[in-house]
Design a protein around this motif. Structure first.
Motif, mmCIF file in Angstrom:
data_model
loop_
_atom_site.group_PDB
_atom_site.id
_atom_site.type_symbol
_atom_site.label_atom_id
_atom_site.label_comp_id
_atom_site.label_asym_id
_atom_site.label_seq_id
_atom_site.Cartn_x
_atom_site.Cartn_y
_atom_site.Cartn_z
ATOM 1 N N GLU A 75 -0.589 -31.451 -27.877
ATOM 2 C CA GLU A 75 0.263 -32.220 -26.653
ATOM 3 C C GLU A 75 -0.314 -32.835 -25.385
ATOM 4 O OE1 GLU A 75 3.245 -33.897 -24.621
ATOM 5 O OE2 GLU A 75 3.504 -33.092 -26.732
ATOM 6 N N THR A 79 -0.547 -36.276 -23.999
ATOM 7 C CA THR A 79 -0.361 -36.634 -22.528
ATOM 8 C C THR A 79 -1.695 -37.929 -22.060
ATOM 9 O OG1 THR A 79 0.637 -34.753 -22.094
ATOM 10 C CG2 THR A 79 -0.503 -35.589 -20.173
ATOM 11 N N ARG A 82 -1.410 -41.232 -23.701
ATOM 12 C CA ARG A 82 -0.312 -42.117 -23.280
ATOM 13 C C ARG A 82 -0.553 -42.713 -22.060
ATOM 14 N NH1 ARG A 82 3.330 -37.826 -24.998
ATOM 15 N NH2 ARG A 82 3.394 -36.961 -22.855
ATOM 16 N N THR A 83 -1.453 -42.299 -21.194
ATOM 17 C CA THR A 83 -1.674 -42.875 -19.962
ATOM 18 C C THR A 83 -2.504 -43.980 -19.940
ATOM 19 O OG1 THR A 83 -3.780 -41.663 -19.340
ATOM 20 C CG2 THR A 83 -2.158 -40.767 -18.710
ATOM 21 N N ALA A 187 0.288 -39.953 -14.922
ATOM 22 C CA ALA A 187 0.746 -39.127 -15.886
ATOM 23 C C ALA A 187 2.347 -38.903 -15.883
ATOM 24 C CB ALA A 187 0.177 -37.810 -15.758
ATOM 25 N N ALA A 188 2.972 -39.041 -14.581
ATOM 26 C CA ALA A 188 4.472 -39.029 -14.477
ATOM 27 C C ALA A 188 4.902 -40.410 -15.047
ATOM 28 C CB ALA A 188 4.587 -38.960 -13.129
ATOM 29 N N ASP A 191 4.983 -40.253 -18.730
ATOM 30 C CA ASP A 191 6.161 -39.377 -19.313
ATOM 31 C C ASP A 191 7.345 -39.845 -19.070
ATOM 32 O OD1 ASP A 191 4.289 -37.575 -20.239
ATOM 33 O OD2 ASP A 191 4.447 -36.284 -18.380
ATOM 34 N N HIS A 193 8.782 -41.053 -15.912
ATOM 35 C CA HIS A 193 9.590 -40.860 -14.663
ATOM 36 C C HIS A 193 9.364 -41.823 -13.608
ATOM 37 C CE1 HIS A 193 10.304 -36.968 -16.319
ATOM 38 N NE2 HIS A 193 8.884 -36.436 -16.668
#
Length: 252
Positions: A75, A79, A82-83, A187-188, A191, A193
């Motif tokens: 995980e 993370t 994904r950035t 990062a947000a 994810d 957001h």
């Protein structure tokens, strides 16, 4: 000579060793601070390698992780991947750094194997993305802001406090203000957001922060991004909804 490079824990990489040199190197594996060897082809293929590990005179093995630690490491790697901002090696190091070495250690080799698999999965995903994605549009907007006399920084340092203390150091001659987002913002966004944009005017420029905010929102809107901001210069600008499909950097 073998068309490989060999990296060990204790020494520099060995390029194109002979069969005898490789045999001698592997026989020494297992000593203090000399537990593993990582082998890659020449020329190398991105994220393709072989690793072995040994303690003392025991058998060679591929070190494993318990299921709970592995799931957490995967995980963490997802993370970072994904950035779209970090190389595979940087993601692997981030995975290692996230775990207490005295409680649930994850070695660089273990992290690299986890990242290698997830990296390939992400490459397959991004092959289906459109030519221009939302992060590409963000980059275009920030390029426009830089041409308008703003210090425009993407994914800069860890948090707002650190970024605000460093942004002036990146100021170009004539810049009247700044706009940035930091690692936590990225990062947000990755994810799901949305992306928070922070901005302001330099005190010695006389620039009004609200005017800087309007310039930022205009640049974002010009590239087709949705913007949420009520004009209050004490509030961040939100880019939402946003699909953070940023392509992985080339190389390792």
């Amino acid at each position: 000579m073998l068309a490989i490079t060999v990296q060990t824990e204790s020494g520099p990489a060995l390029a194109r060793p002979s069969a005898g040199e490789l045999t001698a190197l592997l026989r020494r594996i297992g000593g203090d601070d000399d537990h593993f060897a990582v082998v890659e082809r020449i020329p190398g293929a991105d994220q393709v390698f072989l690793q072995t590990w040994r303690a003392g005179a025991g058998p060679f093995a591929t070190p494993g992780l318990d299921p709970q630690t592995r799931a957490a490491a995967e995980e963490r790697a997802r993370t970072g991947i994904r950035t779209g901002c970090w190389t595979a090696e940087e993601v692997a190091q981030g995975v290692c750094d996230a775990f207490d070495p005295d409680e649930a250690p994850v070695t660089v080799g273990q992290a690299r194997r986890i990242v290698a698999q997830l990296w390939q999965e992400r490459l397959a995903e991004q092959a289906q993305w459109p030519a221009e994605t939302d992060p590409d549009r963000v980059a275009r907007a920030f390029g426009a802001l830089a041409s308008q006399g703003l210090t425009a920084l993407v994914n800069v340092t860890c948090c707002s406090g650190c970024a605000l203390s460093e942004v002036a150091g990146e100021r170009a001659e004539g810049d009247r203000g700044f706009a940035f987002f930091h690692h936590q913002d990225t990062a947000a966004a990755a994810d799901g957001h949305g992306l928070s944009i922070r901005y302001g005017g330099y005190p010695d420029s006389g620039a009004d922060s609200a005017a800087i905010g309007r310039a930022v929102t205009a640049a974002l809107a010009d590239v087709g991004l949705p913007v949420v901001w009520d004009g209050d210069p004490t509030k961040v600008i939100e880019v939402t909804p946003l699909r953070w499909h940023k392509r992985l950097p080339a190389g390792r």
